[in-house]
Design an enzyme around this catalytic site. Structure first.
Site, PDB file in Angstrom:
ATOM      1  N   HIS A   1       0.840  -1.200   0.000  1.00 17.90           N
ATOM      2  CA  HIS A   1       0.000   0.000   0.000  1.00 17.90           C
ATOM      3  C   HIS A   1       0.872   1.245   0.000  1.00 17.90           C
ATOM      4  O   HIS A   1       1.767   1.379   0.831  1.00 17.90           O
ATOM      5  CB  HIS A   1      -0.911   0.011   1.235  1.00 17.90           C
ATOM      6  CG  HIS A   1      -2.125  -0.840   1.055  1.00 17.90           C
ATOM      7  ND1 HIS A   1      -3.302  -0.614   1.723  1.00 17.90           N
ATOM      8  CD2 HIS A   1      -2.343  -1.905   0.254  1.00 17.90           C
ATOM      9  CE1 HIS A   1      -4.192  -1.516   1.343  1.00 17.90           C
ATOM     10  NE2 HIS A   1      -3.633  -2.319   0.469  1.00 17.90           N
TER      11      HIS A   1
ATOM     12  N   TYR B   1      -9.554   6.031   6.721  1.00 15.24           N
ATOM     13  CA  TYR B   1      -9.717   6.479   8.113  1.00 15.24           C
ATOM     14  C   TYR B   1     -10.770   7.590   8.088  1.00 15.24           C
ATOM     15  O   TYR B   1     -10.517   8.644   7.499  1.00 15.24           O
ATOM     16  CB  TYR B   1      -8.404   7.046   8.660  1.00 15.24           C
ATOM     17  CG  TYR B   1      -7.349   5.998   8.969  1.00 15.24           C
ATOM     18  CD1 TYR B   1      -6.573   5.422   7.967  1.00 15.24           C
ATOM     19  CD2 TYR B   1      -7.119   5.591  10.285  1.00 15.24           C
ATOM     20  CE1 TYR B   1      -5.606   4.467   8.261  1.00 15.24           C
ATOM     21  CE2 TYR B   1      -6.152   4.640  10.588  1.00 15.24           C
ATOM     22  CZ  TYR B   1      -5.404   4.081   9.574  1.00 15.24           C
ATOM     23  OH  TYR B   1      -4.444   3.137   9.870  1.00 15.24           O
TER      24      TYR B   1
ATOM     25  N   PRO C   1      -4.786   1.328  18.276  1.00 14.88           N
ATOM     26  CA  PRO C   1      -4.463   0.819  16.946  1.00 14.88           C
ATOM     27  C   PRO C   1      -4.586   1.850  15.812  1.00 14.88           C
ATOM     28  O   PRO C   1      -4.297   1.523  14.661  1.00 14.88           O
ATOM     29  CB  PRO C   1      -5.470  -0.325  16.741  1.00 14.88           C
ATOM     30  CG  PRO C   1      -6.571  -0.051  17.702  1.00 14.88           C
ATOM     31  CD  PRO C   1      -5.997   0.719  18.835  1.00 14.88           C
TER      32      PRO C   1
ATOM     33  N   LYS D   1       0.549   0.699  14.834  1.00 18.78           N
ATOM     34  CA  LYS D   1       1.936   0.659  15.314  1.00 18.78           C
ATOM     35  C   LYS D   1       2.242  -0.501  16.273  1.00 18.78           C
ATOM     36  O   LYS D   1       3.421  -0.817  16.488  1.00 18.78           O
ATOM     37  CB  LYS D   1       2.276   1.979  16.040  1.00 18.78           C
ATOM     38  CG  LYS D   1       2.437   3.135  15.089  1.00 18.78           C
ATOM     39  CD  LYS D   1       3.748   3.075  14.340  1.00 18.78           C
ATOM     40  CE  LYS D   1       3.781   3.938  13.120  1.00 18.78           C
ATOM     41  NZ  LYS D   1       3.575   3.256  11.857  1.00 18.78           N
TER      42      LYS D   1
ATOM     43  N   TYR E   1       3.703   6.995   9.500  1.00 17.98           N
ATOM     44  CA  TYR E   1       2.861   5.827   9.173  1.00 17.98           C
ATOM     45  C   TYR E   1       3.700   4.697   8.575  1.00 17.98           C
ATOM     46  O   TYR E   1       3.537   3.539   8.943  1.00 17.98           O
ATOM     47  CB  TYR E   1       1.734   6.230   8.212  1.00 17.98           C
ATOM     48  CG  TYR E   1       0.605   5.224   8.198  1.00 17.98           C
ATOM     49  CD1 TYR E   1      -0.539   5.426   8.962  1.00 17.98           C
ATOM     50  CD2 TYR E   1       0.687   4.057   7.432  1.00 17.98           C
ATOM     51  CE1 TYR E   1      -1.567   4.491   8.972  1.00 17.98           C
ATOM     52  CE2 TYR E   1      -0.326   3.127   7.437  1.00 17.98           C
ATOM     53  CZ  TYR E   1      -1.465   3.355   8.196  1.00 17.98           C
ATOM     54  OH  TYR E   1      -2.473   2.426   8.211  1.00 17.98           O
TER      55      TYR E   1
END
Ligand SMILES: Cc1cc2nc3c(=O)[nH]c(=O)nc-3n(C[C@H](O)[C@H](O)[C@H](O)COP(=O)(O)OP(=O)(O)OC[C@H]3O[C@@H](n4cnc5c(N)ncnc54)[C@H](O)[C@@H]3O)c2cc1C
Length: 396
Positions: free
Chosen positions: A79, A207, A299, A303, A391
């Protein structure tokens, strides 16, 4: 399986056969350092846990190095970005553009299965269904672990003990209370997760910040989707039928995604509380902590599992230097080195949680701040680069 009698000796005794314990054992044994892993549950139970799914590139490299990356490389999904959505609008954070890097979507369950297979191939000593595990003499050069197995009292002598036994394990609690410091934030909501045998609604994770609460559209593979809803802590899974879950998810994600969402029966549904937690130090004498035994993150930033991997990286390198080069500097620095990275990931996970969720006590001012921060992210290259850098994972 315990061979011969109930007294064993190894170099590194590892408590916990989750991702941290298995990966550490695999890396050490490939470099010629013997280990024994003690796991409280059966292998089937460990492999039935549905948890993380996004791997940083550092963890991907480490799994390859451990000889456990072949299936991940075949089946994992690379991704190069995520979508952030608010109400009906979304925008993309492009990891490749901002960092030149990407993440791999590959389920923790599959990764754990691969690690077990790699360990089996090396005839590893993993003892399942151990009880009453206790660590002794951690401050001495000869620490040992006592436990019960198959109705027998057993003793495992070692040079080092590593606690990879998760948040509820016994290792952290062994550290003297005058030394141990714990830092914690418990969030006033949980995540209701649903796994379904359906194609993901989007090729990349979404998100979504919404006035009804946060939602996340994630996946494990092209036919297996994982969705989450922010729910009150008091909610129970029984309260949420599959239909109610899908209805609520559609309300919280942009209409364009809601219209194409393929729904189906849940394979698994559970509620996880959200917590930030760090224990310091991560070393006490010859006892070392790795992964969830030492720290927990909410979450939101994906991580938790990745932090377990960076701990394992630092500790495996330090132990190999001890055995191969007679150099203990890595062991002496382990706690400080691991914690420096842990705190940065704690900050990122906390800031993503704060940015995207609705908090019960939130004022109108707080809401405006959240909105301004999302607006800033949408329009600032610098803000997007910072999110992307965190990220995909800070370097080890
Ligand atoms: C419900 C849930 C959802 C999650 N979702 C995500 C996510 O979406 N993204 C993300 O990045 N992270 C997520 N995490 C976090 C991630 O799964 C963990 O960070 C990761 O599992 C840490 O690996 P670990 O090996 O350190 O600990 P664990 O996976 O907890 O493994 C510890 C092992 O030790 C064993 N054990 C415990 N006590 C003892 C004992 N006394 N003796 C012997 N063995 C013992 C346990 O049975 C277990 O097998 C989630 C965690 C949970 C609980």
């Amino acid at each position: 399986m315990i061979k011969n009698d109930s007294s064993l000796r190894t170099r590194v005794a590892i408590i916990g056969g989750g991702p941290s314990g298995l990966l550490l054992s695999q890396l050490l044994e490939r470099a010629g350092v013997e280990t024994v892993v003690l796991e409280r549950k059966s292998r089937e139970y460990v492999l039935s846990r549905i948890r993380a799914g996004v791997l940083e590139s550092g963890m991907v490299e480490l799994l390859r190095e451990a000889g456990a990356g072949q299936r991940m490389d075949r089946e994992g999904l690379v991704h190069e970005g995520i979508y952030l959505a608010r109400a009906n609008r979304g925008f993309r954070i492009d990891f490749r553009r901002h960092t030149g890097n990407s993440v791999m979507v590959y389920g923790q369950t599959e990764l754990t299965r691969d690690l077990y297979q790699a360990r089996d191939a090396m005839d590893a000593n993993i003892v399942h269904e151990v009880e009453q595990v206790e660590i002794h003499a951690a401050q001495s050069p000869n620490p040992y672990v006592s436990f019960r197995h198959d109705g027998r009292e057993c003793r495992l002598e070692s040079d080092f003990v590593v606690g990879c036994d998760g948040f509820h394990g016994i290792s952290r609690k062994t550290i003297d209370s005058s030394v141990l410091r714990e830092f914690e934030r418990v969030y006033p909501f949980g995540w209701l997760g649903l796994l379904s045998q359906t194609p993901p609604v989007s090729e990349e994770l979404i998100y979504a910040s919404h006035e009804r609460g946060f939602a996340l559209c994630s996946m494990r593979n092209p036919q297996l989707s994982r969705y989450y809803l922010q729910v009150p802590l008091e909610d129970s899974v029984e309260k949420w039928s599959d239909e109610a879950f899908w209805d609520e998810l559609k309300r919280r994600i942009p209409a364009e995604a809601a219209e194409t969402l393929v729904t189906g029966a849940s394979i698994e549904k559970s509620i996880a509380p959200l917590r930030s937690f760090v224990a310091e130090p991560m070393r006490w004498g010859r006892l070392f902590l790795c992964g969830d035994a030492a720290h927990i993150v909410p979450p939101t930033g994906a991580k938790g599992l990745n932090l377990a991997a960076s701990d394992v990286f630092y500790l495996s390198q330090a132990l190999l230097r001890h055995y191969h080069d007679n150099d203990d500097s890595g062991l002496d620095d382990y706690s400080a080195t691991a914690l420096a990275r842990v705190w940065k990931a704690e900050r990122f996970s906390w800031s993503m949680t704060r940015l995207l969720h609705r908090f019960p006590e939130q004022s109108e001012f707080d809401l405006r701040m959240q909105q301004a921060e999302i607006d800033y992210l949408e329009t600032s290259v610098a803000a997007q680069a910072s999110l992307a850098e965190n990220y995909v994972g800070l370097p080890y």
